[in-house]
Motif scaffolding. Structure first.
Motif, PDB file in Angstrom:
ATOM      1  N   PHE A 167      33.951  37.788  51.472  1.00 22.36           N
ATOM      2  CA  PHE A 167      35.207  38.461  51.167  1.00 22.36           C
ATOM      3  C   PHE A 167      34.933  39.887  50.728  1.00 22.36           C
ATOM      4  O   PHE A 167      33.886  40.185  50.168  1.00 22.36           O
ATOM      5  CB  PHE A 167      36.005  37.701  50.094  1.00 22.36           C
ATOM      6  CG  PHE A 167      35.298  37.578  48.771  1.00 22.36           C
ATOM      7  CD1 PHE A 167      35.533  38.484  47.750  1.00 22.36           C
ATOM      8  CD2 PHE A 167      34.399  36.543  48.549  1.00 22.36           C
ATOM      9  CE1 PHE A 167      34.886  38.367  46.532  1.00 22.36           C
ATOM     10  CE2 PHE A 167      33.746  36.421  47.330  1.00 22.36           C
ATOM     11  CZ  PHE A 167      33.995  37.336  46.321  1.00 22.36           C
ATOM     12  N   ILE A 226      35.477  35.434  43.372  1.00 21.63           N
ATOM     13  CA  ILE A 226      36.364  34.818  44.355  1.00 21.63           C
ATOM     14  C   ILE A 226      37.568  34.185  43.669  1.00 21.63           C
ATOM     15  O   ILE A 226      38.687  34.229  44.177  1.00 21.63           O
ATOM     16  CB  ILE A 226      35.614  33.797  45.260  1.00 21.63           C
ATOM     17  CG1 ILE A 226      36.477  33.338  46.427  1.00 21.63           C
ATOM     18  CG2 ILE A 226      35.102  32.608  44.465  1.00 21.63           C
ATOM     19  CD1 ILE A 226      36.783  34.396  47.443  1.00 21.63           C
ATOM     20  N   THR A 272      41.281  35.465  44.582  1.00 22.07           N
ATOM     21  CA  THR A 272      42.222  34.493  45.176  1.00 22.07           C
ATOM     22  C   THR A 272      43.193  33.918  44.152  1.00 22.07           C
ATOM     23  O   THR A 272      43.951  33.012  44.479  1.00 22.07           O
ATOM     24  CB  THR A 272      41.469  33.325  45.845  1.00 22.07           C
ATOM     25  OG1 THR A 272      40.786  32.577  44.826  1.00 22.07           O
ATOM     26  CG2 THR A 272      40.514  33.805  46.914  1.00 22.07           C
ATOM     27  N   GLN A 273      43.156  34.451  42.947  1.00 24.55           N
ATOM     28  CA  GLN A 273      44.013  33.974  41.855  1.00 24.55           C
ATOM     29  C   GLN A 273      43.860  32.466  41.641  1.00 24.55           C
ATOM     30  O   GLN A 273      44.835  31.741  41.473  1.00 24.55           O
ATOM     31  CB  GLN A 273      45.472  34.371  42.087  1.00 24.55           C
ATOM     32  CG  GLN A 273      45.654  35.872  42.145  1.00 24.55           C
ATOM     33  CD  GLN A 273      47.082  36.288  42.382  1.00 24.55           C
ATOM     34  OE1 GLN A 273      47.890  35.546  42.935  1.00 24.55           O
ATOM     35  NE2 GLN A 273      47.395  37.507  41.976  1.00 24.55           N
ATOM     36  N   GLN A 318      42.806  30.146  43.726  1.00 21.10           N
ATOM     37  CA  GLN A 318      42.926  29.250  44.879  1.00 21.10           C
ATOM     38  C   GLN A 318      41.561  28.792  45.384  1.00 21.10           C
ATOM     39  O   GLN A 318      41.435  27.709  45.949  1.00 21.10           O
ATOM     40  CB  GLN A 318      43.707  29.923  46.001  1.00 21.10           C
ATOM     41  CG  GLN A 318      45.163  30.123  45.661  1.00 21.10           C
ATOM     42  CD  GLN A 318      45.904  30.795  46.803  1.00 21.10           C
ATOM     43  OE1 GLN A 318      45.338  31.518  47.610  1.00 21.10           O
ATOM     44  NE2 GLN A 318      47.204  30.548  46.860  1.00 21.10           N
ATOM     45  N   TYR A 334      33.411  27.734  46.320  1.00 24.14           N
ATOM     46  CA  TYR A 334      32.870  28.733  47.249  1.00 24.14           C
ATOM     47  C   TYR A 334      31.394  28.432  47.522  1.00 24.14           C
ATOM     48  O   TYR A 334      30.938  28.458  48.668  1.00 24.14           O
ATOM     49  CB  TYR A 334      33.058  30.105  46.604  1.00 24.14           C
ATOM     50  CG  TYR A 334      32.612  31.304  47.376  1.00 24.14           C
ATOM     51  CD1 TYR A 334      33.233  31.667  48.560  1.00 24.14           C
ATOM     52  CD2 TYR A 334      31.598  32.116  46.886  1.00 24.14           C
ATOM     53  CE1 TYR A 334      32.845  32.803  49.242  1.00 24.14           C
ATOM     54  CE2 TYR A 334      31.209  33.255  47.564  1.00 24.14           C
ATOM     55  CZ  TYR A 334      31.830  33.595  48.740  1.00 24.14           C
ATOM     56  OH  TYR A 334      31.443  34.719  49.414  1.00 24.14           O
TER      57      TYR A 334
END
Length: 177
Positions: free
Chosen positions: A105, A144, A148-149, A151, A157
């Motif tokens: 990301f 991450i 992704t707040q 998620q 991950y």
């Protein structure tokens, strides 16, 4: 038969990810964590350096009683001037390596600039740029999780990379049945 698996980290998110993925893969194994050096910068800044860190951690964690060992190294790399984060993993069985990674990301430009100019780790850059106040974010939800707040969190991950790794290893060792 129970396998002995050594992991070259004390990071709780990474250890928990390995324990959960081993259970998901139906491997009868115990996980022993060891504090080892990656042999690379605290914040790897290329795919080669990130994989080298994972390989180094796996090889150093391997002990005489290991069936195999795992190294995990999160790092950054550049594409088109943008900095992305990735989790690189290695399984060392005493004879050879098996490699895999997670998805990646893109980091916010302010975080990229902080890492590049101040030469700090991702967790520190997140705090320095005001995106987080949690100095221990890397052992918890991770970057991450922040991006992704919640998620996708660091443990999951990392499990993504470990799923790729252990599935490939089992297939190549005819253990997938």
């Amino acid at each position: 038969m129970s396998l002995r698996v050594h992991i070259g980290t004390r990071n709780q998110a990474k250890i928990q990810a390995l324990e959960e993925e081993i259970a998901e893969q139906s491997l009868n194994a115990s996980v022993i964590s060891l504090d080892v050096s990656s042999g690379v910068k605290d914040q790897p800044r290329s795919l080669d350096e990130s994989f080298s860190g994972a390989i180094n951690r796996a090889k150093v964690a391997f002990q005489h009683d290991s069936d195999f060992s795992i190294g995990i190294e999160d790092g950054c790399y550049h594409i088109d001037g943008k900095m992305l984060n990735i989790s690189c993993v290695c399984l060392w069985d005493g004879n050879g390596t098996f490699l895999a990674s997670s998805s990646s990301f893109q980091l916010p430009p302010t975080v990229q600039k902080c890492i590049e100019e101040d030469h700090v780790e991702l967790s520190e850059a997140l705090v320095k740029t005001g995106l987080s106040t949690n100095t221990n974010i890397g052992s918890q939800g991770g970057a991450i999780g922040l991006i992704t707040q919640g998620q996708l969190i660091r443990k999951d991950y990392t499990r993504q990379a470990l799923l790729n790794l252990l599935s490939s290893w089992k297939l190549q060792n005819d253990l997938s049945r």
